[in-house]
Design a protein around this motif. Sequence first.
Motif, PDB file in Angstrom:
ATOM      1  N   SER A   1       5.346  -7.475  10.930  1.00  0.00           N
ATOM      2  CA  SER A   1       4.706  -8.697  11.534  1.00  0.00           C
ATOM      3  C   SER A   1       4.332  -8.822  10.188  1.00  0.00           C
ATOM      4  O   SER A   1       3.200  -8.199   9.758  1.00  0.00           O
ATOM      5  N   TYR A   2       4.257 -10.352   8.958  1.00  0.00           N
ATOM      6  CA  TYR A   2       3.217 -10.229   8.396  1.00  0.00           C
ATOM      7  C   TYR A   2       2.517 -11.636   7.931  1.00  0.00           C
ATOM      8  O   TYR A   2       3.025 -12.750   9.085  1.00  0.00           O
ATOM      9  N   SER A   3       1.264 -11.707   8.139  1.00  0.00           N
ATOM     10  CA  SER A   3       1.129 -13.193   7.963  1.00  0.00           C
ATOM     11  C   SER A   3       1.251 -14.034   7.114  1.00  0.00           C
ATOM     12  O   SER A   3       1.547 -13.595   5.587  1.00  0.00           O
ATOM     13  N   LEU A   4       1.129 -14.817   7.623  1.00  0.00           N
ATOM     14  CA  LEU A   4       0.752 -16.507   6.577  1.00  0.00           C
ATOM     15  C   LEU A   4       0.558 -16.129   5.193  1.00  0.00           C
ATOM     16  O   LEU A   4       0.713 -16.002   3.633  1.00  0.00           O
ATOM     17  N   GLU A   5      -0.809 -15.327   5.062  1.00  0.00           N
ATOM     18  CA  GLU A   5      -2.198 -15.323   3.407  1.00  0.00           C
ATOM     19  C   GLU A   5      -0.620 -14.134   3.214  1.00  0.00           C
ATOM     20  O   GLU A   5      -0.742 -13.856   2.104  1.00  0.00           O
ATOM     21  N   HIS A   6      -0.970 -13.671   3.638  1.00  0.00           N
ATOM     22  CA  HIS A   6       0.186 -12.075   2.955  1.00  0.00           C
ATOM     23  C   HIS A   6       1.018 -12.372   2.293  1.00  0.00           C
ATOM     24  O   HIS A   6       1.332 -12.377   1.098  1.00  0.00           O
ATOM     25  N   LEU A   7       2.163 -13.405   2.812  1.00  0.00           N
ATOM     26  CA  LEU A   7       3.637 -13.528   2.540  1.00  0.00           C
ATOM     27  C   LEU A   7       3.089 -14.787   1.575  1.00  0.00           C
ATOM     28  O   LEU A   7       3.270 -14.901   0.273  1.00  0.00           O
ATOM     29  N   ARG A   8       1.889 -15.636   1.154  1.00  0.00           N
ATOM     30  CA  ARG A   8       1.351 -15.763   0.673  1.00  0.00           C
ATOM     31  C   ARG A   8       1.055 -15.537  -1.234  1.00  0.00           C
ATOM     32  O   ARG A   8       1.491 -16.099  -1.870  1.00  0.00           O
ATOM     33  N   THR A   9       0.544 -14.568  -1.039  1.00  0.00           N
ATOM     34  CA  THR A   9       0.521 -13.566  -1.560  1.00  0.00           C
ATOM     35  C   THR A   9       0.819 -13.190  -2.823  1.00  0.00           C
ATOM     36  O   THR A   9       1.064 -13.215  -4.183  1.00  0.00           O
TER      37      THR A   9
ATOM     38  N   ALA B   1      -4.140 -13.636 -12.413  1.00  0.00           N
ATOM     39  CA  ALA B   1      -3.629 -14.706 -11.805  1.00  0.00           C
ATOM     40  C   ALA B   1      -3.435 -15.149 -10.626  1.00  0.00           C
ATOM     41  O   ALA B   1      -3.229 -16.355 -10.328  1.00  0.00           O
ATOM     42  N   ALA B   2      -2.717 -13.958  -9.915  1.00  0.00           N
ATOM     43  CA  ALA B   2      -2.570 -14.615  -8.201  1.00  0.00           C
ATOM     44  C   ALA B   2      -3.701 -15.111  -7.583  1.00  0.00           C
ATOM     45  O   ALA B   2      -3.699 -16.112  -7.097  1.00  0.00           O
ATOM     46  N   ALA B   3      -4.695 -14.133  -8.111  1.00  0.00           N
ATOM     47  CA  ALA B   3      -6.329 -14.265  -7.426  1.00  0.00           C
ATOM     48  C   ALA B   3      -7.015 -15.769  -7.881  1.00  0.00           C
ATOM     49  O   ALA B   3      -7.358 -16.395  -7.238  1.00  0.00           O
ATOM     50  N   ALA B   4      -6.651 -16.134  -9.174  1.00  0.00           N
ATOM     51  CA  ALA B   4      -6.890 -17.107  -9.244  1.00  0.00           C
ATOM     52  C   ALA B   4      -6.193 -18.249  -8.658  1.00  0.00           C
ATOM     53  O   ALA B   4      -6.931 -19.679  -8.272  1.00  0.00           O
ATOM     54  N   ARG B   5      -5.320 -18.254  -8.418  1.00  0.00           N
ATOM     55  CA  ARG B   5      -4.534 -19.740  -7.782  1.00  0.00           C
ATOM     56  C   ARG B   5      -4.529 -19.319  -5.948  1.00  0.00           C
ATOM     57  O   ARG B   5      -4.891 -20.159  -5.674  1.00  0.00           O
ATOM     58  N   LEU B   6      -4.911 -18.537  -5.928  1.00  0.00           N
ATOM     59  CA  LEU B   6      -5.259 -18.470  -4.212  1.00  0.00           C
ATOM     60  C   LEU B   6      -6.748 -18.039  -4.081  1.00  0.00           C
ATOM     61  O   LEU B   6      -7.306 -18.305  -2.858  1.00  0.00           O
ATOM     62  N   HIS B   7      -7.613 -18.595  -5.176  1.00  0.00           N
ATOM     63  CA  HIS B   7      -9.078 -18.697  -5.566  1.00  0.00           C
ATOM     64  C   HIS B   7      -9.518 -17.026  -4.721  1.00  0.00           C
ATOM     65  O   HIS B   7     -11.072 -17.212  -3.389  1.00  0.00           O
ATOM     66  N   VAL B   8      -9.862 -16.006  -4.673  1.00  0.00           N
ATOM     67  CA  VAL B   8      -9.882 -15.131  -3.907  1.00  0.00           C
ATOM     68  C   VAL B   8     -10.396 -14.276  -5.353  1.00  0.00           C
ATOM     69  O   VAL B   8     -10.057 -14.518  -6.489  1.00  0.00           O
ATOM     70  N   THR B   9     -10.610 -12.724  -4.801  1.00  0.00           N
ATOM     71  CA  THR B   9     -10.867 -11.740  -5.928  1.00  0.00           C
ATOM     72  C   THR B   9      -9.478 -10.908  -6.203  1.00  0.00           C
ATOM     73  O   THR B   9      -8.491 -10.592  -5.431  1.00  0.00           O
ATOM     74  N   ALA B  10      -9.129 -10.442  -7.197  1.00  0.00           N
ATOM     75  CA  ALA B  10      -8.114  -9.830  -7.500  1.00  0.00           C
ATOM     76  C   ALA B  10      -8.548  -8.046  -6.758  1.00  0.00           C
ATOM     77  O   ALA B  10      -6.359  -7.458  -6.238  1.00  0.00           O
ATOM     78  N   SER B  11      -8.746  -7.984  -6.177  1.00  0.00           N
ATOM     79  CA  SER B  11      -9.082  -6.734  -5.266  1.00  0.00           C
ATOM     80  C   SER B  11      -8.926  -6.854  -3.870  1.00  0.00           C
ATOM     81  O   SER B  11      -7.606  -6.575  -3.318  1.00  0.00           O
TER      82      SER B  11
END
Length: 298
Positions: A3-11, A23-33
């Motif tokens: 079971s995956y959360s929507l947040e994880h799938l979009r990541t 680059a994914a972090a910048a798109r999602l407005h979160v940290t690379a970590s």
Amino acid sequence: MPSYSLEHLRTLVAVLDEGTFDAAAARLHVTASAVSQRIKAMEEATGQVLVQRTNPARATAAGVGVARYARQVDLLGEDLRRELGEDGREKATYSIAVAVNADSLATWFLPALATAHERFGAIFDVHRDDEEYTVALLRSGTVMAAVTATEQAVQGCTSSLLGVMRYRAVAAPTFLSRWSPRADLSDLDRMPVVDFDRKDELQRGFVRTVLGREPSGPRHLIPTSDDFARSILLGLGWGLLPEQQAGAHLNAGSLVELAPQHPIDVRLYWQRWNLASPQLDGLTRVVREAATATLRQA
């Protein structure tokens, strides 16, 4: 199934689309970590590595399936959001990823996308590749639909014939006067040829069909459809152009057809996810309308 959360799938989709965790972090407005932690959590839940930590990042075999699922979930979510009236056209941000060959994009496909945008506010992420290779983007889950020369449907997709794109072998009169003053077709295999890129086998296949031997002439590589046509008009070499591009130039005498009795017909198919989606259904209707109006019907 994990079971995956929507947040994880979009990541996961963001990492594969953008190519790096940063680059994914910048798109999602979160940290690379945070991106790294989400991917790691998905991999632990799956029990398999989903992302190859290369540059750019790529999906593993397991990751391809999960990414396809993620994109389908995202599409269904967008369909529901529209159905519930939560979206105005001016706010549309969801992209429908499609793959198409360069000649279709330069002739009949782009007006179809414009029609779809006008009718239901669709936004597009277009991937361009040779018609023999666009199906690979569909198989990997990178795109939701593709114009392809492959009839057999990818697993989880449907396939329908759009029509036939006819190509004509052409050259500029100045080119022929320099390389084949007698307009002898037997010279074709030694004359400079224009190919789209290193995967383009159309001209080579034409020589084999007409002359029964491999071409030995110099090879220009011109990797955009409009510039490919211009390079032939300018006399760099001969090549195969869609009728829609060549017709006016043949009528004006700025191009000469080399083998009128030997057109090359490429059957084009529309493959799309076998998924009930108002957006995909609408795009499919528009693409079929454009193909019927433009392509030769088999």
